[in-house]
Design a protein around this motif. Structure first.
Motif, PDB file in Angstrom:
ATOM      1  N   VAL A 119      47.250   5.855  66.815  1.00  0.00           N
ATOM      2  CA  VAL A 119      47.141   7.253  66.429  1.00  0.00           C
ATOM      3  C   VAL A 119      45.770   7.586  65.848  1.00  0.00           C
ATOM      4  CG1 VAL A 119      48.108   9.081  64.978  1.00  0.00           C
ATOM      5  CG2 VAL A 119      49.621   7.361  65.993  1.00  0.00           C
ATOM      6  N   ARG A 120      45.350   6.796  64.866  1.00  0.00           N
ATOM      7  CA  ARG A 120      44.061   7.087  64.227  1.00  0.00           C
ATOM      8  C   ARG A 120      42.895   6.822  65.169  1.00  0.00           C
ATOM      9  NH1 ARG A 120      44.882   7.329  58.643  1.00  0.00           N
ATOM     10  NH2 ARG A 120      42.881   8.433  58.638  1.00  0.00           N
ATOM     11  N   GLY A 121      43.048   5.814  66.042  1.00  0.00           N
ATOM     12  CA  GLY A 121      41.984   5.498  66.988  1.00  0.00           C
ATOM     13  C   GLY A 121      41.634   6.670  67.887  1.00  0.00           C
ATOM     14  N   PRO A 122      42.608   7.249  68.612  1.00  0.00           N
ATOM     15  CA  PRO A 122      42.301   8.421  69.437  1.00  0.00           C
ATOM     16  C   PRO A 122      41.750   9.588  68.616  1.00  0.00           C
ATOM     17  CG  PRO A 122      44.393   7.466  70.100  1.00  0.00           C
ATOM     18  CD  PRO A 122      43.979   6.748  68.841  1.00  0.00           C
ATOM     19  N   GLY A 123      42.256   9.746  67.384  1.00  0.00           N
ATOM     20  CA  GLY A 123      41.732  10.807  66.529  1.00  0.00           C
ATOM     21  C   GLY A 123      40.270  10.590  66.204  1.00  0.00           C
ATOM     22  N   ALA A 124      39.908   9.332  65.897  1.00  0.00           N
ATOM     23  CA  ALA A 124      38.516   9.010  65.602  1.00  0.00           C
ATOM     24  C   ALA A 124      37.624   9.266  66.806  1.00  0.00           C
ATOM     25  CB  ALA A 124      38.407   7.551  65.152  1.00  0.00           C
ATOM     26  N   VAL A 125      38.090   8.880  67.975  1.00  0.00           N
ATOM     27  CA  VAL A 125      37.290   9.076  69.184  1.00  0.00           C
ATOM     28  C   VAL A 125      37.085  10.565  69.455  1.00  0.00           C
ATOM     29  CG1 VAL A 125      37.238   8.756  71.693  1.00  0.00           C
ATOM     30  CG2 VAL A 125      37.892   6.858  70.206  1.00  0.00           C
ATOM     31  N   ARG A 126      38.112  11.374  69.256  1.00  0.00           N
ATOM     32  CA  ARG A 126      37.962  12.820  69.451  1.00  0.00           C
ATOM     33  C   ARG A 126      36.905  13.391  68.507  1.00  0.00           C
ATOM     34  NH1 ARG A 126      43.630  12.591  70.035  1.00  0.00           N
ATOM     35  NH2 ARG A 126      43.954  13.146  67.833  1.00  0.00           N
ATOM     36  N   ARG A 127      36.922  12.956  67.264  1.00  0.00           N
ATOM     37  CA  ARG A 127      35.917  13.442  66.307  1.00  0.00           C
ATOM     38  C   ARG A 127      34.515  13.023  66.737  1.00  0.00           C
ATOM     39  NH1 ARG A 127      37.831  15.055  61.237  1.00  0.00           N
ATOM     40  NH2 ARG A 127      40.088  14.807  60.932  1.00  0.00           N
ATOM     41  N   LEU A 128      34.388  11.800  67.203  1.00  0.00           N
ATOM     42  CA  LEU A 128      33.075  11.300  67.610  1.00  0.00           C
ATOM     43  C   LEU A 128      32.579  12.009  68.864  1.00  0.00           C
ATOM     44  CD1 LEU A 128      33.705   7.517  66.936  1.00  0.00           C
ATOM     45  CD2 LEU A 128      32.049   8.979  65.749  1.00  0.00           C
ATOM     46  N   ARG A 129      33.474  12.344  69.765  1.00  0.00           N
ATOM     47  CA  ARG A 129      33.060  13.048  70.990  1.00  0.00           C
ATOM     48  C   ARG A 129      32.482  14.424  70.660  1.00  0.00           C
ATOM     49  NH1 ARG A 129      34.544  10.255  75.417  1.00  0.00           N
ATOM     50  NH2 ARG A 129      36.495   9.038  75.378  1.00  0.00           N
ATOM     51  N   ALA A 130      32.922  15.005  69.567  1.00  0.00           N
ATOM     52  CA  ALA A 130      32.437  16.330  69.186  1.00  0.00           C
ATOM     53  C   ALA A 130      31.097  16.278  68.447  1.00  0.00           C
ATOM     54  CB  ALA A 130      33.478  17.032  68.309  1.00  0.00           C
ATOM     55  N   ALA A 131      30.627  15.076  68.158  1.00  0.00           N
ATOM     56  CA  ALA A 131      29.373  14.908  67.414  1.00  0.00           C
ATOM     57  C   ALA A 131      28.238  14.556  68.363  1.00  0.00           C
ATOM     58  CB  ALA A 131      29.542  13.819  66.354  1.00  0.00           C
ATOM     59  N   GLU A 132      27.031  14.797  67.914  1.00  0.00           N
ATOM     60  CA  GLU A 132      25.855  14.481  68.723  1.00  0.00           C
ATOM     61  C   GLU A 132      25.573  12.987  68.671  1.00  0.00           C
ATOM     62  OE1 GLU A 132      22.485  16.763  67.596  1.00  0.00           O
ATOM     63  OE2 GLU A 132      23.407  18.686  68.112  1.00  0.00           O
ATOM     64  N   ALA A 133      25.202  12.440  69.821  1.00  0.00           N
ATOM     65  CA  ALA A 133      24.914  11.010  69.929  1.00  0.00           C
ATOM     66  C   ALA A 133      23.796  10.587  68.988  1.00  0.00           C
ATOM     67  CB  ALA A 133      24.548  10.650  71.367  1.00  0.00           C
ATOM     68  N   THR A 134      22.850  11.494  68.736  1.00  0.00           N
ATOM     69  CA  THR A 134      21.674  11.147  67.928  1.00  0.00           C
ATOM     70  C   THR A 134      21.847  11.484  66.449  1.00  0.00           C
ATOM     71  OG1 THR A 134      20.718  13.289  68.532  1.00  0.00           O
ATOM     72  CG2 THR A 134      20.084  11.372  69.873  1.00  0.00           C
ATOM     73  N   ARG A 135      23.029  11.896  66.057  1.00  0.00           N
ATOM     74  CA  ARG A 135      23.276  12.147  64.631  1.00  0.00           C
ATOM     75  C   ARG A 135      23.050  10.865  63.849  1.00  0.00           C
ATOM     76  NH1 ARG A 135      27.465  15.769  61.903  1.00  0.00           N
ATOM     77  NH2 ARG A 135      27.743  14.927  59.804  1.00  0.00           N
ATOM     78  N   VAL A 136      22.319  10.934  62.756  1.00  0.00           N
ATOM     79  CA  VAL A 136      21.980   9.751  61.963  1.00  0.00           C
ATOM     80  C   VAL A 136      22.948   9.625  60.792  1.00  0.00           C
ATOM     81  CG1 VAL A 136      20.192   8.615  60.582  1.00  0.00           C
ATOM     82  CG2 VAL A 136      19.555   9.931  62.614  1.00  0.00           C
ATOM     83  N   VAL A 137      23.560   8.434  60.681  1.00  0.00           N
ATOM     84  CA  VAL A 137      24.571   8.200  59.643  1.00  0.00           C
ATOM     85  C   VAL A 137      24.304   6.844  58.975  1.00  0.00           C
ATOM     86  CG1 VAL A 137      26.348   9.573  60.786  1.00  0.00           C
ATOM     87  CG2 VAL A 137      26.135   7.123  61.316  1.00  0.00           C
ATOM     88  N   PRO A 138      24.770   6.661  57.747  1.00  0.00           N
ATOM     89  CA  PRO A 138      24.645   5.344  57.110  1.00  0.00           C
ATOM     90  C   PRO A 138      25.566   4.349  57.780  1.00  0.00           C
ATOM     91  CG  PRO A 138      25.919   6.832  55.723  1.00  0.00           C
ATOM     92  CD  PRO A 138      25.399   7.664  56.850  1.00  0.00           C
TER      93      PRO A 138
END
Length: 214
Positions: A119-138
Motif C-alpha cells: 500500500v505505502r509503496g504504490p503511494g510513494a511511487v505516485r508522489r515521486l512521479r509527481a515530482a521533478e527528477a532534478t529536485r534536490v533533496v537530502p
C-alpha cells in the motif's frame, strides 16, 4: 538519456520490485519470517523491517527542495563511495542500523511489514512521479544532497540487494525485475575503481575490487 526518462524508468522498476516484496511476504509462515539471512543477526522479518522504511517514509510529503543550497548534489555513485569509505557511515552506523532492523521487526506486525510494500509503496511511487527528477533533496543522515533521480537509484539498489537476501534465505530463486537488476549491476560497477574492475572482469587481473559495499 534524458533525466526524465531515466527517472520514470527507475520508478517503474522500483514499483515492480516493491510489488515482489509485497507478494512474497503475503504467504510467509512464521518459520519463514524467522529464517536467518546472510545479513548477520537479521532474520527475514528484520530485512523487511529495514527496507520497508523506504516506502513507509516516502509515502508522505517530500522534504523541502534543497535546490538553493550551497552544497552541490552528488550522484548515487559518489554517495555510495562516501558512505562505504573506511570510517564512513556504513561502518560507523552499522550497529545502530542493525539494532533498528531487529527492533523494528519486533515492533511491527507481519501484516504491517507487507502493507508497507503493498500500500505505502504504490503511494510513494505516485508522489515521486509527481515530482521533478532534478529536485534536490537530502539523502538520509549522510550530510549530502542528491537529485531525486539519483535518490531513486539508491533506493532501487537497496530494494534489489535486500530482496535477493530474502529470496536466498527462503531458498527461493532470485526473481527480481530485470530492470532493477540491470540498474543495480551498473551502479555497483560504477562505484568500483574502473581500471581494477575492467581488468578483473576481463581476466587480466586476479585482484578484485569487490565488494564495493559493506
Amino acid at each position: 538519456m534524458d533525466d526524465v526518462v531515466v527517472y520514470r524508468d527507475r520508478l517503474d522498476a522500483l514499483e515492480r520490485t516493491w510489488r515482489v516484496w509485497a507478494e512474497l511476504g503475503t504467504d510467509l509462515t512464521e518459520e519463514q519470517w524467522t529464517a536467518a539471512t546472510r545479513c548477520p543477526g537479521w532474520d527475514v522479518a528484520a530485512v523487511y523491517a529495514h527496507h520497508s522504511t523506504f516506502p513507509r517514509d516516502m509515502d508522505g510529503p517530500l522534504p523541502p527542495s534543497m535546490s538553493s543550497s550551497l552544497e552541490e548534489p552528488v550522484t548515487a555513485v559518489e554517495a555510495l563511495r562516501r558512505f562505504n569509505a573506511p570510517g564512513g557511515l556504513a561502518y560507523a552506523a552499522a550497529e545502530a542500523v542493525a539494532d533498528r532492523a531487529v527492533s523494528g521487526a519486533a515492533e511491527a506486525g507481519r501484516g504491517e511489514l507487507v502493507e508497507r510494500f503493498a500500500v505505502r509503496g504504490p503511494g510513494a511511487v505516485r508522489r515521486l512521479r509527481a515530482a521533478e527528477a532534478t529536485r534536490v533533496v537530502p539523502w538520509g543522515g549522510t550530510g549530502v544532497v542528491v537529485e531525486l533521480v539519483e535518490a531513486v537509484r539508491l533506493v532501487l539498489l537497496e530494494a534489489t540487494v535486500h530482496l535477493l537476501d530474502v529470496q536466498r534465505a527462503l531458498g527461493r530463486p532470485p526473481l527480481v525485475p530485470p530492470q532493477a537488476l540491470g540498474d543495480t549491476a551498473r551502479l555497483l560497477a560504477e562505484v568500483a575503481p574502473p581500471v581494477d574492475f575492467i581488468e578483473a572482469a576481463t581476466g587480466r587481473s586476479a585482484r578484485s575490487p569487490l565488494p564495493v559495499l559493506r
